[in-house]
Enzyme design. Sequence first.
Site, PDB file in Angstrom:
ATOM      1  N   TYR A   1      43.982  47.738  35.001  1.00  0.00           N
ATOM      2  CA  TYR A   1      42.761  47.348  35.722  1.00  0.00           C
ATOM      3  C   TYR A   1      41.812  48.540  35.907  1.00  0.00           C
ATOM      4  CZ  TYR A   1      40.097  45.044  39.529  1.00  0.00           C
ATOM      5  OH  TYR A   1      39.114  44.504  40.335  1.00  0.00           O
TER       6      TYR A   1
ATOM      7  N   ASP B   1      35.959  30.576  28.704  1.00  0.00           N
ATOM      8  CA  ASP B   1      36.881  31.722  28.700  1.00  0.00           C
ATOM      9  C   ASP B   1      36.079  32.916  28.201  1.00  0.00           C
ATOM     10  OD1 ASP B   1      38.752  33.687  28.264  1.00  0.00           O
ATOM     11  OD2 ASP B   1      40.222  32.352  27.325  1.00  0.00           O
TER      12      ASP B   1
ATOM     13  N   SER C   1      34.849  48.142  39.664  1.00  0.00           N
ATOM     14  CA  SER C   1      35.638  48.223  40.897  1.00  0.00           C
ATOM     15  C   SER C   1      35.812  49.691  41.245  1.00  0.00           C
ATOM     16  CB  SER C   1      37.021  47.605  40.676  1.00  0.00           C
ATOM     17  OG  SER C   1      37.890  47.981  41.736  1.00  0.00           O
TER      18      SER C   1
HETATM   19  N1  LIG Z   1      38.028  41.083  45.766  1.00  0.00           N
HETATM   20  C1  LIG Z   1      37.929  42.415  45.712  1.00  0.00           C
HETATM   21  O1  LIG Z   1      38.295  43.109  46.666  1.00  0.00           O
HETATM   22  C2  LIG Z   1      37.350  43.095  44.481  1.00  0.00           C
HETATM   23  C3  LIG Z   1      37.216  44.480  44.512  1.00  0.00           C
HETATM   24  C4  LIG Z   1      36.697  45.131  43.400  1.00  0.00           C
HETATM   25  C5  LIG Z   1      36.274  44.419  42.288  1.00  0.00           C
HETATM   26  N2  LIG Z   1      36.405  43.065  42.256  1.00  0.00           N
HETATM   27  C6  LIG Z   1      35.964  42.386  41.038  1.00  0.00           C
HETATM   28  O2  LIG Z   1      34.995  41.401  41.370  1.00  0.00           O
HETATM   29  C7  LIG Z   1      35.105  40.289  40.484  1.00  0.00           C
HETATM   30  C8  LIG Z   1      35.342  39.018  41.278  1.00  0.00           C
HETATM   31  O3  LIG Z   1      36.522  39.195  42.051  1.00  0.00           O
HETATM   32  P1  LIG Z   1      37.063  38.086  43.093  1.00  0.00           P
HETATM   33  O4  LIG Z   1      37.828  38.794  44.148  1.00  0.00           O
HETATM   34  O5  LIG Z   1      35.951  37.156  43.481  1.00  0.00           O
HETATM   35  O6  LIG Z   1      38.147  37.377  42.176  1.00  0.00           O
HETATM   36  P2  LIG Z   1      38.553  35.837  42.084  1.00  0.00           P
HETATM   37  O7  LIG Z   1      39.943  35.829  41.521  1.00  0.00           O
HETATM   38  O8  LIG Z   1      38.284  35.145  43.387  1.00  0.00           O
HETATM   39  O9  LIG Z   1      37.521  35.280  40.990  1.00  0.00           O
HETATM   40  C9  LIG Z   1      37.611  35.609  39.642  1.00  0.00           C
HETATM   41  C10 LIG Z   1      37.209  34.390  38.830  1.00  0.00           C
HETATM   42  O10 LIG Z   1      37.321  34.748  37.457  1.00  0.00           O
HETATM   43  C11 LIG Z   1      37.797  33.607  36.774  1.00  0.00           C
HETATM   44  N3  LIG Z   1      38.412  34.000  35.506  1.00  0.00           N
HETATM   45  C12 LIG Z   1      39.590  34.642  35.300  1.00  0.00           C
HETATM   46  N4  LIG Z   1      39.812  34.808  33.993  1.00  0.00           N
HETATM   47  C13 LIG Z   1      38.743  34.260  33.343  1.00  0.00           C
HETATM   48  C14 LIG Z   1      38.385  34.117  31.983  1.00  0.00           C
HETATM   49  N5  LIG Z   1      39.173  34.568  30.996  1.00  0.00           N
HETATM   50  N6  LIG Z   1      37.218  33.508  31.688  1.00  0.00           N
HETATM   51  C15 LIG Z   1      36.421  33.039  32.674  1.00  0.00           C
HETATM   52  N7  LIG Z   1      36.706  33.126  33.970  1.00  0.00           N
HETATM   53  C16 LIG Z   1      37.859  33.739  34.309  1.00  0.00           C
HETATM   54  C17 LIG Z   1      38.794  32.965  37.735  1.00  0.00           C
HETATM   55  O11 LIG Z   1      39.013  31.609  37.400  1.00  0.00           O
HETATM   56  C18 LIG Z   1      38.100  33.163  39.076  1.00  0.00           C
HETATM   57  O12 LIG Z   1      37.283  32.059  39.408  1.00  0.00           O
HETATM   58  C19 LIG Z   1      36.260  40.623  39.532  1.00  0.00           C
HETATM   59  O13 LIG Z   1      35.735  41.196  38.341  1.00  0.00           O
HETATM   60  C20 LIG Z   1      37.067  41.645  40.308  1.00  0.00           C
HETATM   61  O14 LIG Z   1      37.805  42.462  39.443  1.00  0.00           O
HETATM   62  C21 LIG Z   1      36.935  42.390  43.338  1.00  0.00           C
END
Ligand SMILES: NC(=O)c1ccc[n+]([C@@H]2O[C@H](COP(=O)([O-])OP(=O)(O)OC[C@H]3O[C@@H](n4cnc5c(N)ncnc54)[C@H](O)[C@@H]3O)[C@@H](O)[C@H]2O)c1
Length: 224
Positions: free
Chosen positions: A132, A40, A119
């Site tokens: 966020y 975590d 982001s």
């Molecule tokens: N998907 C998009 O369009 C997008 C756009 C901008 C930024 N992001 C950022 O990129 C990163 C990855 O995004 P994603 O779309 O792959 O999301 P995702 O939800 O697929 O993956 C996020 C991961 O973080 C893990 N997680 C959540 N809380 C946690 C904690 N307290 N400790 C450890 N792990 C934890 C989850 O279990 C998950 O595996 C994030 O930081 C997200 O904010 C994503």
Amino acid sequence: MEAFVEAGAQVVIADLDLEHARAAADALRDRGAAEAVRCDVQDGDEVGAAVATAVAVFGSLDVMVNNAGIARDATMRRMTESQFDQVISVHLKGCWNGLRHAAAVMREQRSGSIINLSSISGKVGFVGQTNYSAAKAGIVGMTKAAAKELAHLGVRVNAVQPGLIRTAMTEAMPQHIWDTKLAEIPLQRAGEPSEVASVNLFLASDMSSYLTGTVTEVTGGRYM
Ligand SMILES: NC(=O)c1ccc[n+]([C@@H]2O[C@H](COP(=O)([O-])OP(=O)(O)OC[C@H]3O[C@@H](n4cnc5c(N)ncnc54)[C@H](O)[C@@H]3O)[C@@H](O)[C@H]2O)c1
């Protein structure tokens, strides 16, 4: 992770969801070395243990990607204090924990690259994302402060701001939301996860040896 393993990296996947992390590590193992640990990111000791695993199993920590994230979207009329706190905690404290534990190892090695996932929401702000957007903008400030603290030790810190990326989370959005977002993107499509991974890989590698404290937008030109 796939891109890193393909490039020859040995990886530790640290995630709250151990089953998910194990499945990802298993899928990579025939192509390279991958370990999975439960962590975590809000808990400094757990992040410290994940970093210690990387050093114990692979001998060093050369790259840290602070990627964990959650969304608890709601307008301010409806957002609870708990939803605000959770998002700030996972993104901001989580990133800070990753930074300080990785930096503790990298400063001794006198080398390393840390990549923080921000982001585009942190640049422009999105309705329903006061938590966020604040957290992701905070990650930019944290990246620059850490980059200044660590530069003289040979450790680089950079941030990445993805836009609309095709993941399970975004695939779940209704079509009319997709259409609105796509209309804002000069390249006229969503990004693929591999297109964020390749930027992360560039920032991790010596190809970006003169970059620190930067913010790279991976948005197809949206909000440039
Ligand atoms: N998907 C998009 O369009 C997008 C756009 C901008 C930024 N992001 C950022 O990129 C990163 C990855 O995004 P994603 O779309 O792959 O999301 P995702 O939800 O697929 O993956 C996020 C991961 O973080 C893990 N997680 C959540 N809380 C946690 C904690 N307290 N400790 C450890 N792990 C934890 C989850 O279990 C998950 O595996 C994030 O930081 C997200 O904010 C994503």
